[in-house]
Design a protein around this motif. Structure first.
Motif, PDB file in Angstrom:
ATOM      1  N   LEU A   1      45.654  38.700  43.449  1.00 19.85           N
ATOM      2  CA  LEU A   1      44.231  38.353  43.451  1.00 19.85           C
ATOM      3  C   LEU A   1      43.775  37.973  44.857  1.00 19.85           C
ATOM      4  N   VAL A   2      43.269  38.968  45.547  1.00 14.10           N
ATOM      5  CA  VAL A   2      42.734  38.790  46.894  1.00 14.10           C
ATOM      6  C   VAL A   2      41.598  39.805  47.020  1.00 14.10           C
ATOM      7  N   THR A   3      40.641  39.559  47.905  1.00  9.81           N
ATOM      8  CA  THR A   3      39.500  40.471  48.024  1.00  9.81           C
ATOM      9  C   THR A   3      39.976  41.918  48.199  1.00  9.81           C
ATOM     10  N   PRO A   4      39.443  42.889  47.407  1.00  4.56           N
ATOM     11  CA  PRO A   4      38.391  42.755  46.409  1.00  4.56           C
ATOM     12  C   PRO A   4      38.891  42.562  44.967  1.00  4.56           C
ATOM     13  N   THR A   5      40.206  42.583  44.735  1.00  2.00           N
ATOM     14  CA  THR A   5      40.672  42.503  43.336  1.00  2.00           C
ATOM     15  C   THR A   5      40.362  41.143  42.714  1.00  2.00           C
ATOM     16  N   SER A   6      40.368  40.075  43.534  1.00  2.00           N
ATOM     17  CA  SER A   6      40.039  38.761  42.973  1.00  2.00           C
ATOM     18  C   SER A   6      38.601  38.754  42.437  1.00  2.00           C
TER      19      SER A   6
ATOM     20  N   ASP B   1      46.020  42.723  31.941  1.00  2.00           N
ATOM     21  CA  ASP B   1      45.496  44.004  31.437  1.00  2.00           C
ATOM     22  C   ASP B   1      45.396  45.051  32.547  1.00  2.00           C
ATOM     23  N   LEU B   2      45.217  44.585  33.800  1.00  2.00           N
ATOM     24  CA  LEU B   2      45.031  45.509  34.928  1.00  2.00           C
ATOM     25  C   LEU B   2      46.327  45.817  35.674  1.00  2.00           C
ATOM     26  N   GLY B   3      47.464  45.382  35.148  1.00  2.00           N
ATOM     27  CA  GLY B   3      48.741  45.703  35.790  1.00  2.00           C
ATOM     28  C   GLY B   3      49.136  44.729  36.872  1.00  2.00           C
ATOM     29  N   TYR B   4      48.726  43.475  36.721  1.00  2.00           N
ATOM     30  CA  TYR B   4      49.109  42.381  37.623  1.00  2.00           C
ATOM     31  C   TYR B   4      48.774  42.615  39.094  1.00  2.00           C
ATOM     32  N   PRO B   5      47.516  42.954  39.421  1.00  2.00           N
ATOM     33  CA  PRO B   5      47.188  43.045  40.851  1.00  2.00           C
ATOM     34  C   PRO B   5      47.243  41.660  41.498  1.00  2.00           C
TER      35      PRO B   5
END
Length: 440
Positions: free
Chosen positions: A334-339, A328-332
């Motif tokens: 996953l690492v700090t802070p997105t994780s 839903d968020l456009g495949y960021p």
């Protein structure tokens, strides 16, 4: 060509396996041995170690770095920097970033590994510039992830732009351990043919790939590998130093690490580990990571937090929800802070029983573009439902921030005027203020 080793036990090894609880008193007795083992660098600082020092260990992170530097005479000291996020969870203005990098170098850092959670190079440029300005090696990172919109070409393209921006080495940062051996071979080959820089690989053995991935990366020409001494290796941490050194021994890639010293270091940390049983994460291989993509350090923390809230029985549901939120968020990556943003939202979605019924301030800021440009498109109805469309920014997020150092210095002038303390306060205001009141 011999392959160099960066030892991660003092930063990512212990961050991934004992939730960043390793105390300086347990580092200093072995630090001279680590210095004599023949490593290229010791990763000792940055990531989550900075705030954990003040939050959990009652230590000054700057003092910790100085104590390590004093003992380490022949090995480079390395840190992990989250680009414009520095070591916090939001963007900071350039005046703070510059002072932080200057002080990190003055206190003993030789190599700064710089990454941005979204691989948005605009959020890394200033960190690269300041690192070089103050005389440390600027290592740019491409954060590795898998999704329908990521492939070798997209990563090589980013790496070439970073090379143009002046990085001095490149790291493939595979924080969730998703890079498979043949993909690693392909990616390293392409990178080495396109950019004339040393390439380092950093992975976690969460899914069980990393030892094989390293070997294929070495065969493809990678220059440096990140490993952790046995007691704090594998599982959600890096591949084992002693094992990889033995694998490469007597080959053209032999790093000539001192096996006897490595044995002593391994023995020391096995003893030390007993003190941290309460925090010990998982050494298990968990192929579910291939789907949920959570980085090593976050998995152990997520389990701890759910256990404390008596919600551990929802762990599996949350792991299934994470990739849905990420899409839903456009495949960021996953690492700090997105994780944390994605992981926390998945927890809310499951525990409240209503998807996006409650969203964090950070989640809204992500939608507003305040962390940078997402790799793919955010689900349009999510923006419509959660924020005002006019709030979305498209420029470099830090360009919208006012200088912050002088204001912060004034706020804590009665506690401390030390530059390092002011920087700690800017990054973690509540934690640092409490810590500084007790110690200054």
């Amino acid at each position: 060509m011999s392959v160099k080793f960066t030892e991660t036990v003092l930063r990512d090894g212990q961050q991934s396996l004992i939730a960043t609880r390793l105390k300086i008193e347990d580092i200093l007795p072995i630090i001279t041995k680590l210095d004599q083992a023949g490593y290229y660098a010791l990763e000792v600082w940055g990531g989550a170690t900075f705030d954990s020092c003040m939050r959990f260990l009652n230590e000054d992170p700057w003092e910790r770095l100085r104590k390590i530097r004093k003992e380490v005479k022949q090995t480079k000291l390395q840190m992990l920097l989250r680009g414009q996020n520095i070591l916090g969870y939001k963007h900071y203005p350039d005046d703070v970033l510059e002072r932080f990098i200057k002080k990190s170098v003055e206190n003993g850092i030789d190599v700064i590994r710089i990454f941005d959670a979204l691989n948005d190079i605009r959020n890394m440029e200033k960190a690269v510039e300041f690192t070089k300005k103050y005389g440390a090696e600027a290592q740019g990172s491409i954060v590795y992830t898998t999704s329908p919109i990521h492939n070798s070409e997209t990563f090589v393209k980013k790496a070439k732009i970073l090379a143009e921006r002046g990085i001095e080495s490149l790291c493939i940062k595979d924080m969730a351990g998703l890079l498979t051996p043949f993909k690693a071979f392909d990616l390293v080959k392409k990178l080495k043919s396109e950019i004339n820089l040393p390439v380092e690989i950093h992975s976690h053995n969460t899914a069980g790939f990393a030892f094989m991935t390293y070997l294929k990366a070495v065969e493809a020409g990678v220059d440096i590998i990140d490993t952790a001494i046995s007691a704090f290796s594998s599982g959600t941490a890096q591949p084992t130093t002693e094992t990889m050194a033995a694998v490469l021994k007597n080959s053209e890639f032999d790093a000539s690490l001192n096996a006897k010293i490595l044995e002593e270091v391994g023995e020391y940390f096995r003893e030390i580990r007993n003190k941290y049983q309460d925090y010990l994460g998982s050494y298990e291989v968990d192929p579910r990571i291939i789907t949920n993509q959570l980085p090593g350090g976050m998995l152990s923390n997520l389990r701890n937090q759910l256990r404390e809230q008596n919600q551990l029985d929802r762990y599996e549901e949350i792991l299934e929800e994470i990739p849905k939120v990420r899409k839903d968020l456009g495949y960021p990556p996953l690492v700090t802070p997105t994780s944390q943003i994605v992981g926390t939202q998945a927890v809310f979605n499951i525990v409240t029983g209503k998807r996006y019924g409650f969203v964090s301030k950070e989640f809204k800021n992500y939608l507003r573009g305040m962390y940078g440009r997402p790799p793919g498109e955010i689900k349009p109805e999510l923006i419509e439902k959660t924020i005002n469309k006019e709030e979305v920014i498209t420029n470099r997020p830090a360009d919208n921030l006012e200088p912050a150092y002088e204001k912060a210095a004034a706020e804590i002038k009665n506690i401390s005027s030390r530059e390092e303390d002011i920087l700690s306060y800017i990054l973690f205001p509540e934690v640092a203020e409490k810590f500084l009141k007790e110690h200054r």
